[in-house]
Write an enzyme that holds these catalytic residues in place. Structure first.
Site, PDB file in Angstrom:
ATOM      1  N   PRO A 159       9.097  51.189 -20.534  1.00  0.00           N
ATOM      2  CA  PRO A 159       8.083  50.772 -19.556  1.00  0.00           C
ATOM      3  C   PRO A 159       8.462  51.185 -18.136  1.00  0.00           C
ATOM      4  CG  PRO A 159       9.296  48.860 -20.421  1.00  0.00           C
ATOM      5  CD  PRO A 159       9.769  50.048 -21.185  1.00  0.00           C
ATOM      6  N   ASP A 160       7.483  51.489 -17.297  1.00  0.00           N
ATOM      7  CA  ASP A 160       7.775  51.748 -15.878  1.00  0.00           C
ATOM      8  C   ASP A 160       7.856  50.395 -15.159  1.00  0.00           C
ATOM      9  OD1 ASP A 160       5.161  50.955 -15.613  1.00  0.00           O
ATOM     10  OD2 ASP A 160       4.421  52.834 -14.770  1.00  0.00           O
ATOM     11  N   PHE A 161       7.970  50.404 -13.844  1.00  0.00           N
ATOM     12  CA  PHE A 161       8.015  49.153 -13.089  1.00  0.00           C
ATOM     13  C   PHE A 161       6.623  48.620 -12.802  1.00  0.00           C
ATOM     14  CE2 PHE A 161      12.311  49.587 -10.635  1.00  0.00           C
ATOM     15  CZ  PHE A 161      12.966  49.222 -11.790  1.00  0.00           C
ATOM     16  N   ARG A 162       5.783  49.514 -12.261  1.00  0.00           N
ATOM     17  CA  ARG A 162       4.618  48.986 -11.556  1.00  0.00           C
ATOM     18  C   ARG A 162       3.275  49.125 -12.254  1.00  0.00           C
ATOM     19  NH1 ARG A 162       8.321  50.910  -8.200  1.00  0.00           N
ATOM     20  NH2 ARG A 162       9.121  49.476  -6.619  1.00  0.00           N
ATOM     21  N   ASN A 213      14.928  58.105 -12.400  1.00  0.00           N
ATOM     22  CA  ASN A 213      15.104  57.378 -13.658  1.00  0.00           C
ATOM     23  C   ASN A 213      16.572  57.191 -14.008  1.00  0.00           C
ATOM     24  OD1 ASN A 213      12.374  57.332 -13.771  1.00  0.00           O
ATOM     25  ND2 ASN A 213      12.190  59.027 -15.220  1.00  0.00           N
ATOM     26  N   ASP A 231      17.357  56.649 -17.293  1.00  0.00           N
ATOM     27  CA  ASP A 231      17.341  56.759 -18.751  1.00  0.00           C
ATOM     28  C   ASP A 231      18.014  58.034 -19.264  1.00  0.00           C
ATOM     29  OD1 ASP A 231      15.426  58.800 -18.266  1.00  0.00           O
ATOM     30  OD2 ASP A 231      13.769  57.393 -18.521  1.00  0.00           O
ATOM     31  N   HIS A 252      18.931  57.520  -8.236  1.00  0.00           N
ATOM     32  CA  HIS A 252      19.199  56.084  -8.297  1.00  0.00           C
ATOM     33  C   HIS A 252      20.361  55.770  -9.236  1.00  0.00           C
ATOM     34  CE1 HIS A 252      14.855  55.279  -6.712  1.00  0.00           C
ATOM     35  NE2 HIS A 252      15.678  55.690  -5.778  1.00  0.00           N
TER      36      HIS A 252
HETATM   37  P1  CNA Z   1       6.896  52.993 -10.772  1.00  0.00           P
HETATM   38  O1  CNA Z   1       6.862  52.429  -9.410  1.00  0.00           O
HETATM   39  O2  CNA Z   1       6.805  52.052 -11.923  1.00  0.00           O
HETATM   40  O3  CNA Z   1       5.678  54.031 -10.848  1.00  0.00           O
HETATM   41  C1  CNA Z   1       5.330  54.714 -12.023  1.00  0.00           C
HETATM   42  C2  CNA Z   1       4.171  55.649 -11.703  1.00  0.00           C
HETATM   43  O4  CNA Z   1       3.922  56.457 -12.836  1.00  0.00           O
HETATM   44  C3  CNA Z   1       2.867  54.939 -11.372  1.00  0.00           C
HETATM   45  O5  CNA Z   1       2.232  55.613 -10.311  1.00  0.00           O
HETATM   46  C4  CNA Z   1       2.058  55.060 -12.665  1.00  0.00           C
HETATM   47  O6  CNA Z   1       0.665  55.124 -12.438  1.00  0.00           O
HETATM   48  C5  CNA Z   1       2.555  56.365 -13.203  1.00  0.00           C
HETATM   49  N1  CNA Z   1       2.520  56.485 -14.657  1.00  0.00           N
HETATM   50  C6  CNA Z   1       2.904  55.569 -15.583  1.00  0.00           C
HETATM   51  N2  CNA Z   1       2.803  56.078 -16.819  1.00  0.00           N
HETATM   52  C7  CNA Z   1       2.325  57.354 -16.671  1.00  0.00           C
HETATM   53  C8  CNA Z   1       2.000  58.399 -17.576  1.00  0.00           C
HETATM   54  N3  CNA Z   1       2.160  58.262 -18.883  1.00  0.00           N
HETATM   55  N4  CNA Z   1       1.536  59.544 -17.059  1.00  0.00           N
HETATM   56  C9  CNA Z   1       1.364  59.713 -15.729  1.00  0.00           C
HETATM   57  N5  CNA Z   1       1.653  58.765 -14.836  1.00  0.00           N
HETATM   58  C10 CNA Z   1       2.138  57.600 -15.296  1.00  0.00           C
HETATM   59  O7  CNA Z   1       8.170  53.908 -11.020  1.00  0.00           O
HETATM   60  P2  CNA Z   1       8.941  54.845  -9.982  1.00  0.00           P
HETATM   61  O8  CNA Z   1       9.835  55.691 -10.781  1.00  0.00           O
HETATM   62  O9  CNA Z   1       8.028  55.485  -9.015  1.00  0.00           O
HETATM   63  O10 CNA Z   1       9.782  53.757  -9.190  1.00  0.00           O
HETATM   64  C11 CNA Z   1      11.045  53.979  -8.878  1.00  0.00           C
HETATM   65  C12 CNA Z   1      12.010  53.091  -9.660  1.00  0.00           C
HETATM   66  C13 CNA Z   1      11.604  52.776 -11.076  1.00  0.00           C
HETATM   67  C14 CNA Z   1      13.277  53.812  -9.841  1.00  0.00           C
HETATM   68  O11 CNA Z   1      14.271  53.197  -9.089  1.00  0.00           O
HETATM   69  C15 CNA Z   1      13.661  53.772 -11.325  1.00  0.00           C
HETATM   70  O12 CNA Z   1      15.024  53.544 -11.502  1.00  0.00           O
HETATM   71  C16 CNA Z   1      12.888  52.670 -11.866  1.00  0.00           C
HETATM   72  N6  CNA Z   1      12.622  52.687 -13.332  1.00  0.00           N
HETATM   73  C17 CNA Z   1      13.160  53.637 -14.144  1.00  0.00           C
HETATM   74  C18 CNA Z   1      12.885  53.647 -15.497  1.00  0.00           C
HETATM   75  C19 CNA Z   1      13.496  54.721 -16.355  1.00  0.00           C
HETATM   76  O13 CNA Z   1      14.626  55.119 -16.133  1.00  0.00           O
HETATM   77  N7  CNA Z   1      12.747  55.235 -17.326  1.00  0.00           N
HETATM   78  C20 CNA Z   1      12.037  52.688 -16.041  1.00  0.00           C
HETATM   79  C21 CNA Z   1      11.508  51.713 -15.181  1.00  0.00           C
HETATM   80  C22 CNA Z   1      11.812  51.732 -13.828  1.00  0.00           C
END
Ligand code: CNA
Length: 280
Positions: free
Chosen positions: A45-48, A119, A121, A138
Site C-alpha cells: 500500500p502507498d501512504f496517501r 521507496n 521496498d 529515504h
Molecule cells: P504517497 O504520498 O502515498 O503518494 C502515492 C501517489 O501515487 C499518489 O499520488 C497516488 O495517487 C499515486 N498512485 C497510487 N497508486 C498508483 C498506481 N497504481 N498508479 C499510478 N499512481 C498511483 O507516496 P509517496 O511515495 O509520494 O510519499 C513518499 C513516502 C511514501 C516515502 O517516504 C516512502 O518511503 C513512503 N512509502 C513507501 C512505500 C514503499 O516503499 N513501497 C510504501 C508506502 C509509503
C-alpha cells in the site's frame, strides 16, 4: 499549434511525441523519480491513497496521527507500531512491477542516468537496476543502527526481530538504545548521496516521474531542477506538484503499469519489456 513550428522539444504533449523524442536519440540521460505508487500493484500500500493507503489503515496501530509511525519522537516512546509495519513492508516479499522492469529496460538500453526512489521496498534493485544507478532518497532496510550511540546492529538478528515484530536494542548493553533500520524518518536528514547527486536533474534530457504525490520535501523539489527546455513525463493517478505547467510536460494520469505499457508500446518495446518482467 502546427507541430513543425512548435518551438519546443516535443512536437506535441503526447505519449507518441515523447516516444519520437526518445527514438530520435534525444533522451540518453533519463532521470526517473519514483514513489509508493509504483509498488501498489505489487501489493504494497502507498501512504496517501484514500481507503487503500497505509495512513487510512493505521487505526489498528493506535497512533496519535498516521505520520507518527515515522516520527523519531514517537518511535522513542513506542517503537512497536513501526516494527509492525516493518514486518509488512520488509523487502523480499514482493515481486517488482512491470513499471520497475521498465526502469531496468532504460538502464539496459544505456539511457538511464539515475533513479531517485522514495521507496523502501528495494523493488528497483530487485527488478535488476544496479545499485549505483539508484539513489534511495529515504534510506532502506539494508542497514540498521542504534538511534542513540549509532552502533551498527547485526543483520541476522534484525531479520529475526522484524519477522517476530519485536523491538531490537543496542548491542552495547550499557547503551540499550532502540535500534532502527536506516530508513529516513520525518525530520531526519536524507542520505548524503541524495544531495551529492541532485545536480543530475540539471543534466537530464528527460525526467520521468512515477507514482508519487510529491508531498515530501526535499524530494518534491527535484522536478523543479530539470532544465526548462527538457521534457518531463508524469505517470500518476493524479496531477502532482507543478507537473503540467511547462510546455514540454506530458501527463499520463492513470495507473503506472498501464501508462508504462502505453509508452513501451509507442516505443515498440512491449515484447522486450514483457520478457524482462517475466524474468523477475
Ligand atoms: P504517497 O504520498 O502515498 O503518494 C502515492 C501517489 O501515487 C499518489 O499520488 C497516488 O495517487 C499515486 N498512485 C497510487 N497508486 C498508483 C498506481 N497504481 N498508479 C499510478 N499512481 C498511483 O507516496 P509517496 O511515495 O509520494 O510519499 C513518499 C513516502 C511514501 C516515502 O517516504 C516512502 O518511503 C513512503 N512509502 C513507501 C512505500 C514503499 O516503499 N513501497 C510504501 C508506502 C509509503
Amino acid at each position: 499549434v502546427d507541430p513543425s513550428t512548435r518551438p519546443f522539444a516535443l512536437s506535441a504533449r503526447t505519449t507518441e511525441a515523447l516516444a519520437k523524442y526518445i527514438e530520435a536519440g534525444k533522451a540518453k540521460k533519463i532521470v526517473v523519480l519514483t514513489g509508493a505508487g509504483i509498488s501498489t500493484s505489487a501489493g504494497i500500500p502507498d501512504f496517501r491513497s484514500p481507503e487503500t493507503g497505509l495512513y487510512a489503515n493505521l487505526e489498528r496501530l493506535n497512533l496519535p496521527h498516521p505520520e507518527a509511525v515515522f516520527e523519531l519522537s514517537f518511535f522513542r516512546e513506542n517503537p512497536l507500531p513501526f516494527y509492525t509495519l516493518a514486518q509488512e513492508l520488509y523487502p523480499g516479499k514482493y515481486r517488482p512491477t512491470i513499471t520497475h522492469s521498465f526502469i531496468n529496460l532504460l538502464h539496459q538500453k544505456g539511457l538511464l542516468l539515475k533513479v531517485f526512489s522514495q521507496n523502501i521496498d528495494c523493488l528497483e534493485r530487485e527488478a535488476g537496476v544496479p545499485g549505483d544507478k539508484i539513489i534511495e532518497a529515504h534510506g532502506s532496510f539494508a542497514d540498521q543502527a542504534c538511534i542513540d550511540c549509532k552502533k551498527s546492529y547485526p543483520k541476522d538478528q534484525m531479520l529475526a526481530h522484524i519477522e517476530n515484530k519485536t523491538v531490537p536494542r543496542c548491542v552495547d548493553s550499557s547503551c540499550n538504545g532502540l535500534v532502527k533500520p536506516k530508513i529516513v524518518f520525518f525530520g531526519e536528514q536524507l542520505p548524503s548521496e541524495f544531495f551529492d547527486n541532485r545536480h543530475l536533474l540539471d543534466e537530464a534530457d528527460l525526467c520521468i516521474v512515477l507514482g508519487t504525490s510529491l508531498s515530501v520535501h526535499p524530494f518534491a523539489s527535484l522536478p523543479g531542477f530539470v532544465n526548462e527546455s527538457v521534457p518531463r513525463l508524469l505517470i500518476n493517478m493524479e496531477q502532482v506538484g507543478n507537473l503540467g505547467s511547462r510546455p514540454d510536460d506530458v501527463l499520463i494520469l492513470k495507473d503506472c503499469d498501464a501508462g508504462i505499457k502505453e509508452l513501451a508500446s509507442a516505443l515498440g518495446w512491449s515484447d522486450e519489456l514483457e520478457s524482462l518482467w517475466a524474468g523477475t
